[in-house]
Design an enzyme around this catalytic site. Structure first.
Site, PDB file in Angstrom:
ATOM      1  CD  GLU A 276      -2.246   0.875   3.058  1.00 43.42           C
ATOM      2  OE1 GLU A 276      -2.036  -0.194   3.681  1.00 43.42           O
ATOM      3  OE2 GLU A 276      -2.888   1.810   3.540  1.00 43.42           O
TER       4      GLU A 276
ATOM      5  CG  ASP B 157      -0.100   0.883   6.741  1.00 43.65           C
ATOM      6  OD1 ASP B 157       0.976   0.301   6.472  1.00 43.65           O
ATOM      7  OD2 ASP B 157      -0.312   2.083   6.528  1.00 43.65           O
TER       8      ASP B 157
ATOM      9  CG  ASP C 199      -4.084   1.538   9.238  1.00 40.14           C
ATOM     10  OD1 ASP C 199      -4.372   0.848   8.233  1.00 40.14           O
ATOM     11  OD2 ASP C 199      -3.471   2.610   9.165  1.00 40.14           O
TER      12      ASP C 199
ATOM     13  CG  ASP D  75      -6.543   4.318   6.352  1.00 39.12           C
ATOM     14  OD1 ASP D  75      -7.494   4.329   7.146  1.00 39.12           O
ATOM     15  OD2 ASP D  75      -5.926   5.325   5.976  1.00 39.12           O
TER      16      ASP D  75
END
Ligand code: 0RA
Length: 655
Positions: free
Chosen positions: A423, A519, A521, A523
């Site tokens: 990403e 990641d 998280d 996102d």
């Protein structure tokens, strides 16, 4: 010898439950997150059966702070009288004998919603403890079990009003890999059940957080389709067809909208048949036939025009198919494909008749639907040409067709090489530094990732990031894509020419492992959902053959005494902090892959010897696809909630 039969049945019971405890996966699929929730659904299914029989209209699910769950209904209450054969109360039999649910007494159900039908005895066997409370005949009755064995008798308690069953149990931590319940997962299924039962009230409450959701839809699947299409522009009011024949109930609701995506949800006995099956095939064949017939009769399709294909008539279609039958056969990889042969022709003819009548009665809407299918036909022809072009371009240019952003590996043998899809450019740095460039390639994704839900194939293929992925993998794509939630690479069993799948070739795959590295998280999890949805719809064999993986980068590093420890989750971090001495300890939270140094990333996430990665199953991808559809495609409420929850990532999503 009155006692010997009692003894014999007791031994049989013990053996039955021990078998469940020894081989839980045989009974509930697995002992992970999914299996854990399965034992809750097993209990809910019993209450839903009582609802389908017409005796129960409220079901409540509570996640307690002690790790237990309650399922409470206002049905007739499980019978507590003596079971003639077993010489024990029926209540105890239901909880201790495999497959005993629903089979006793007068109230045996015609249609049962349980997936594996293993019953509440399985839940009981896999619980540290289970307590059941029945209100019936004006009294309260209770019994407690531990690891499947009764530790009290069925005890008659005080006088109470009303009837019902309340079951509370705590999953056995010695059996399950995780015993942490997920509110959203339970709530999602309860919302689905609320639509499918059409009127029953489902309350889901989480005492750990105070969260509560109440689902009740008097309009049943008509309400469901309205919700699915609420953010779209429908071409007409929902077409609702209800009929039955040969003891099979068929209910279908159809509503076209003016965009491209197909969403077909299908159920058999309230089970989400994600892999489709005979009911879906019958429905599709009827839909294609009726639309072509109507188009020809009305002169909208000229003699020289080709027939509209199944794909053409499904552009912009939202459909929900729900069938109920006595003995459903579930097949397929995830046992979510209806196999009963007789259902195909039956749904075909019932839907055919109903739809033809509706078309005759609604000429304006019917013409609109035919016209939309014709537009789809033209667009599909154009898309096919473009797809062919994309493929030929990359085939002709050989290795030269690889995207410039790809950091390829030296090995040319696909069986040893891996591709990391990462990403953003910031993450590409440490990934490049941390890789073994002999066999590990890196493809960074940048900018907006296309929302595959909203666009037709030609547009999807035009997207840069998607083109890079297709080019890097080398396999091409399945040009039709998969309808939402259908799960089959080529849905048109009834009319396929084979042409639709001709563009995908797994033997051209340039890497044996395709690893999505985002990641840790929200996102990251969002981009992962997008990618999985793309793979699910356009490269399904890649997932089926086990080539897709998810990297699991850590969230924290903790340095202590010259050693570095990593934690993937907050729970792991807390555990490490509790175990490690406090002096000279330093903790660091990675805000993203871009913040990790190459060495951290290599050891934790990339080096085959030390990393943690997870293979993606078709189930994972199908779930991503459904989550994706719910969030991005349609349901307005969950989408609003999602945006509110994750406001900061919205800029990266193409709505
Ligand atoms: C069979 C017969 C009767 C009740 C039930 C099953 C029943 C089972 C469950 C499991 C959870 N909740 C339930 N509610 C009811 C009763 C038949 C009768 O009263 O005549």
């Amino acid at each position: 010898m009155p006692d010997s039969s009692y003894g014999a049945s007791q031994i049989r019971v013990l053996k039955g439950l021990e078998a469940v405890q020894k081989r839980p996966a045989m009974y509930i699929g697995d002992t992970s997150h999914r299996g854990l929730h399965h034992i809750v659904f097993e209990v809910i299914d019993n209450s839903v059966d009582e609802t389908l029989a017409g005796f129960c209209d409220a079901i409540e699910i509570v996640i307690h702070t002690d790790g237990s769950v309650s399922v409470i209904d206002n049905g007739r209450g499980i019978p507590v009288d003596m079971h003639a054969q077993e010489k024990r109360p029926a209540l105890e039999v239901v909880h201790t004998v495999l497959h005993a649910g629903g089979k006793f007494g007068e109230g045996a159900y015609k249609v049962s919603g349980g997936l594996h039908g293993v019953g509440v005895s399985c839940t009981n066997a896999l619980s540290e403890w289970l307590e059941v409370e029945v209100r019936r005949d004006g009294h309260r009755y209770t019994q407690r079990y531990e690891r499947g064995k009764p530790v009290t008798k069925v005890t008659k308690g005080e006088k109470v009003k009303g009837t019902g069953t309340a079951t509370r149990f705590k999953p056995d931590p010695l059996i399950f890999e995780t015993v942490e319940f997920e509110f959203e997962y339970l709530a999602r299924r309860c919302r689905e059940l609320a639509y499918l039962t059409g009127g029953a009230r489902f309350t889901v409450r989480d005492e750990r957080t105070g969260k509560e959701e109440v689902y009740q839809y008097k309009g049943g699947i008509v309400d469901y389709i309205k919700a699915l299409n609420s953010a779209k522009s429908p071409l007409h009011r929902p077409i609702h067809l209800v009929s039955s024949r040969d003891d099979v109930d068929v209910e279908v609701v159809i509503q076209y909208h003016d965009s491209y995506q197909e969403t077909t949800l299908s159920f058999a006995n309230l089970i989400n048949t994600m892999e489709g099956g005979t009911h879906v095939t019958g429905f599709r064949t009827a839909l294609t036939r009726v639309i072509n017939q109507y188009g020809r009769n009305q002169g909208l399709l000229k003699e020289k025009d080709a027939n509209l294909s199944g794909e053409d008539v499904r552009d912009g279609l939202t459909a929900i198919i729900s069938v109920k039958l006595g003995a459903p056969q579930f097949e397929g990889q995830t046992k979510t494909k209806l196999g009963n042969r007789e259902v195909d022709g039956l749904v075909n003819s019932l839907v055919g008749e109903g739809l033809a009548t509706w078309f005759e009665e609604h000429p304006t809407e019917a013409r609109r639907i035919v016209r939309q299918s014709q537009v789809a036909q033209q667009a599909r022809d154009a898309a096919r040409k473009q797809a062919e072009l994309v493929r030929r371009k990359s085939a002709l240019s050989g290795g030269m067709g690889l995207p410039g952003k790809l950091f390829d590996c030296r090995a040319k043998d696909p069986s040893v090489s891996e591709l990391f899809i990462v990403e953003g450019d910031s993450a590409a740095g440490p990934a490049k530094g941390g890789r073994n460039s002999e066999f590990q390639a890196i493809l960074p994704l940048r900018g907006k990732i296309l929302n595959v839900e909203k666009h037709r194939l030609d547009k999807i293929l035009g997207n840069q990031e998607i083109q890079h992925i297709i080019a890097a993998l080398g396999t091409g794509i399945i040009s039709g894509g998969n309808g939402n939630g259908d799960g089959r690479a080529n849905p048109d069993e009834d009319e396929s020419t084979g042409e639709e799948t001709g563009l995908f070739d797994l033997s051209k795959l340039r890497y044996s492992r395709v690893i999505i590295m985002t990641d840790a998280d929200v996102d990251g999890s969002h981009i992962r959902t997008l990618l999985l949805t793309f793979f699910f719809r356009y490269m399904q064999p890649l997932i089926e053959q086990g080539h897709v993986y998810i990297a699991q980068p850590p969230l924290y590093s903790i340095k202590q005494g010259g050693k570095t420890y990593y934690a993937l989750t907050d729970e792991e971090r807390d555990k490490l902090l509790a175990e490690l001495p406090q002096r000279g300890r330093a903790m660091y939270r990675f805000k993203g892959l871009g913040e990790m140094n190459a060495e951290d990333l290599a050891t934790t996430t990339m080096e085959p010897e030390t990393r943690i990665i997870r293979k993606v199953t078709l189930d994972d991808a199908a779930e991503a696809d459904q989550i994706f559809s719910t969030l991005m495609g349609s349901l307005v409420e969950p989408r609003k909630e999602f945006i509110a929850d994750h406001a900061r990532e919205v800029e990266n999503i193409d709505f």
